[in-house]
Design a protein around this motif. Structure first.
Motif, PDB file in Angstrom:
ATOM      1  N   VAL A 144      26.029   7.540   0.063  1.00  0.00           N
ATOM      2  CA  VAL A 144      24.865   7.558   0.959  1.00  0.00           C
ATOM      3  C   VAL A 144      23.664   6.974   0.221  1.00  0.00           C
ATOM      4  CG1 VAL A 144      25.514   9.513   2.427  1.00  0.00           C
ATOM      5  CG2 VAL A 144      24.286   9.925   0.284  1.00  0.00           C
ATOM      6  N   TYR A 145      22.771   6.381   0.980  1.00  0.00           N
ATOM      7  CA  TYR A 145      21.505   5.938   0.417  1.00  0.00           C
ATOM      8  C   TYR A 145      20.547   7.117   0.375  1.00  0.00           C
ATOM      9  CZ  TYR A 145      22.073   0.917   0.041  1.00  0.00           C
ATOM     10  OH  TYR A 145      22.455  -0.337  -0.360  1.00  0.00           O
ATOM     11  N   ASN A 146      19.940   7.327  -0.770  1.00  0.00           N
ATOM     12  CA  ASN A 146      18.816   8.248  -0.871  1.00  0.00           C
ATOM     13  C   ASN A 146      17.567   7.387  -0.895  1.00  0.00           C
ATOM     14  OD1 ASN A 146      20.487  10.519  -1.097  1.00  0.00           O
ATOM     15  ND2 ASN A 146      20.757  10.162  -3.281  1.00  0.00           N
ATOM     16  N   PHE A 147      16.570   7.775  -0.127  1.00  0.00           N
ATOM     17  CA  PHE A 147      15.357   6.969  -0.046  1.00  0.00           C
ATOM     18  C   PHE A 147      14.212   7.639  -0.802  1.00  0.00           C
ATOM     19  CE2 PHE A 147      17.978   5.440   3.373  1.00  0.00           C
ATOM     20  CZ  PHE A 147      17.853   4.066   3.213  1.00  0.00           C
ATOM     21  N   LEU A 148      13.478   6.814  -1.502  1.00  0.00           N
ATOM     22  CA  LEU A 148      12.341   7.274  -2.294  1.00  0.00           C
ATOM     23  C   LEU A 148      11.072   6.700  -1.675  1.00  0.00           C
ATOM     24  CD1 LEU A 148      13.926   6.352  -5.732  1.00  0.00           C
ATOM     25  CD2 LEU A 148      13.724   8.655  -4.795  1.00  0.00           C
ATOM     26  N   ASP A 149      10.103   7.557  -1.447  1.00  0.00           N
ATOM     27  CA  ASP A 149       8.830   7.123  -0.868  1.00  0.00           C
ATOM     28  C   ASP A 149       7.735   7.179  -1.921  1.00  0.00           C
ATOM     29  OD1 ASP A 149       9.264   6.652   2.082  1.00  0.00           O
ATOM     30  OD2 ASP A 149      10.142   8.651   1.851  1.00  0.00           O
ATOM     31  N   PHE A 150       6.979   6.120  -2.002  1.00  0.00           N
ATOM     32  CA  PHE A 150       5.848   6.046  -2.942  1.00  0.00           C
ATOM     33  C   PHE A 150       4.600   5.760  -2.127  1.00  0.00           C
ATOM     34  CE2 PHE A 150       9.655   4.694  -5.231  1.00  0.00           C
ATOM     35  CZ  PHE A 150       9.645   5.593  -6.288  1.00  0.00           C
ATOM     36  N   ASN A 151       3.758   6.775  -1.965  1.00  0.00           N
ATOM     37  CA  ASN A 151       2.541   6.612  -1.168  1.00  0.00           C
ATOM     38  C   ASN A 151       1.383   6.236  -2.078  1.00  0.00           C
ATOM     39  OD1 ASN A 151       3.461   7.162   1.546  1.00  0.00           O
ATOM     40  ND2 ASN A 151       3.879   9.219   0.799  1.00  0.00           N
ATOM     41  N   GLN A 152       1.442   5.018  -2.579  1.00  0.00           N
ATOM     42  CA  GLN A 152       0.413   4.548  -3.491  1.00  0.00           C
ATOM     43  C   GLN A 152       0.404   3.016  -3.470  1.00  0.00           C
ATOM     44  OE1 GLN A 152       1.691   5.070  -7.732  1.00  0.00           O
ATOM     45  NE2 GLN A 152       3.518   5.957  -6.846  1.00  0.00           N
ATOM     46  N   ASP A 153      -0.694   2.461  -3.965  1.00  0.00           N
ATOM     47  CA  ASP A 153      -0.790   1.003  -4.077  1.00  0.00           C
ATOM     48  C   ASP A 153       0.091   0.543  -5.232  1.00  0.00           C
ATOM     49  OD1 ASP A 153      -2.708   1.304  -2.123  1.00  0.00           O
ATOM     50  OD2 ASP A 153      -4.402   0.986  -3.480  1.00  0.00           O
ATOM     51  N   LEU A 154       0.891  -0.461  -4.965  1.00  0.00           N
ATOM     52  CA  LEU A 154       1.821  -0.961  -5.985  1.00  0.00           C
ATOM     53  C   LEU A 154       1.853  -2.488  -5.939  1.00  0.00           C
ATOM     54  CD1 LEU A 154       4.702   1.509  -5.070  1.00  0.00           C
ATOM     55  CD2 LEU A 154       3.494   1.503  -7.272  1.00  0.00           C
ATOM     56  N   GLU A 155       2.062  -3.080  -7.102  1.00  0.00           N
ATOM     57  CA  GLU A 155       2.296  -4.518  -7.170  1.00  0.00           C
ATOM     58  C   GLU A 155       3.761  -4.801  -6.833  1.00  0.00           C
ATOM     59  OE1 GLU A 155       0.112  -7.133  -8.324  1.00  0.00           O
ATOM     60  OE2 GLU A 155      -1.386  -5.577  -8.011  1.00  0.00           O
ATOM     61  N   THR A 164       0.829  -1.213   0.000  1.00  0.00           N
ATOM     62  CA  THR A 164       0.000   0.000   0.000  1.00  0.00           C
ATOM     63  C   THR A 164       0.862   1.261   0.000  1.00  0.00           C
ATOM     64  OG1 THR A 164      -0.150  -0.246   2.390  1.00  0.00           O
ATOM     65  CG2 THR A 164      -1.994  -1.071   1.093  1.00  0.00           C
ATOM     66  N   ARG A 165       2.117   1.109   0.318  1.00  0.00           N
ATOM     67  CA  ARG A 165       3.096   2.184   0.155  1.00  0.00           C
ATOM     68  C   ARG A 165       4.470   1.549   0.137  1.00  0.00           C
ATOM     69  NH1 ARG A 165       5.233   3.604   5.375  1.00  0.00           N
ATOM     70  NH2 ARG A 165       3.987   2.608   7.000  1.00  0.00           N
ATOM     71  N   ALA A 166       5.437   2.276  -0.374  1.00  0.00           N
ATOM     72  CA  ALA A 166       6.766   1.691  -0.518  1.00  0.00           C
ATOM     73  C   ALA A 166       7.852   2.712  -0.207  1.00  0.00           C
ATOM     74  CB  ALA A 166       6.958   1.157  -1.937  1.00  0.00           C
ATOM     75  N   ARG A 167       8.963   2.184   0.260  1.00  0.00           N
ATOM     76  CA  ARG A 167      10.156   3.001   0.485  1.00  0.00           C
ATOM     77  C   ARG A 167      11.338   2.177  -0.010  1.00  0.00           C
ATOM     78  NH1 ARG A 167      11.927   7.320   3.586  1.00  0.00           N
ATOM     79  NH2 ARG A 167      13.830   7.071   4.772  1.00  0.00           N
ATOM     80  N   VAL A 168      12.044   2.712  -0.982  1.00  0.00           N
ATOM     81  CA  VAL A 168      13.204   2.010  -1.529  1.00  0.00           C
ATOM     82  C   VAL A 168      14.403   2.942  -1.527  1.00  0.00           C
ATOM     83  CG1 VAL A 168      11.844   0.444  -2.980  1.00  0.00           C
ATOM     84  CG2 VAL A 168      12.644   2.617  -3.927  1.00  0.00           C
ATOM     85  N   GLY A 169      15.577   2.339  -1.485  1.00  0.00           N
ATOM     86  CA  GLY A 169      16.813   3.114  -1.457  1.00  0.00           C
ATOM     87  C   GLY A 169      17.527   3.065  -2.796  1.00  0.00           C
ATOM     88  N   TYR A 170      18.257   4.138  -3.052  1.00  0.00           N
ATOM     89  CA  TYR A 170      19.165   4.202  -4.208  1.00  0.00           C
ATOM     90  C   TYR A 170      20.500   4.661  -3.646  1.00  0.00           C
ATOM     91  CZ  TYR A 170      21.512   5.851  -8.373  1.00  0.00           C
ATOM     92  OH  TYR A 170      22.438   6.036  -9.362  1.00  0.00           O
TER      93      TYR A 170
END
Ligand code: ZN
Length: 144
Positions: A60-71, A47-53
């Motif tokens: 350093v890791y930069n984190f990306l937040d996706f506040n949406q439903d995802l497969e 239902t939401r995701a947080r991934v690092g790049y």
């Protein structure tokens, strides 16, 4: 350096509880089962995701937040030891409502909607243990 896997051990196949944190739940399963080395794969939805790049220049890791439903199109990872405890390192490819893919290094903050996982234990003389790698600035498996 590499470790020769003598055989596979436990194989855990199941579904994570709705609302659980994807990375935390996979890590807890490994720790509870005493799996020190292995592989992880999973599919499902969040239902939401947080991934690092990992910014290789800045280290350093930069984190990306996706506040949406995802497969969860594909989650692939491994299990080894970090600071003496079972540690899951996984990358995840996620798909949005348009079928577009995004993803990265799986971080805490991915909330499970549904997730079917498989964890395979590897048995070896000794498990791989992560250590600080000066060349990359990451906690990696030793390579010599
Ligand atoms: Zn990673």
């Amino acid at each position: 350096m590499e470790v020769t896997v003598k055989s596979t051990g436990k194989v855990l196949v199941g579904r994570l509880p709705k609302g659980s944190d994807l990375l935390e739940a996979l890590t807890q399963l490994c720790q509870a089962a005493g799996i020190q080395m292995g592989r992880v794969q999973a599919i499902g939805a969040v239902t939401r995701a947080r991934v690092g790049y990992y910014d290789q220049a800045a280290r350093v890791y930069n984190f990306l937040d996706f506040n949406q439903d995802l497969e969860i199109l594909a989650l692939v990872g491994n299990v080894s030891l970090k600071d003496g405890r079972s540690f899951v390192h996984a990358h995840v490819t996620l798909g949005d409502a348009q079928g577009q893919a995004l993803g990265g290094h799986l971080a805490e903050g991915c909330e499970v909607f549904a997730c079917e996982y498989e964890i395979v234990e590897y048995q070896a003389e000794r498990p791989l243990e992560r250590a600080w790698d000066q060349e990359t600035g990451l906690m990696l498996w030793p390579n010599k």
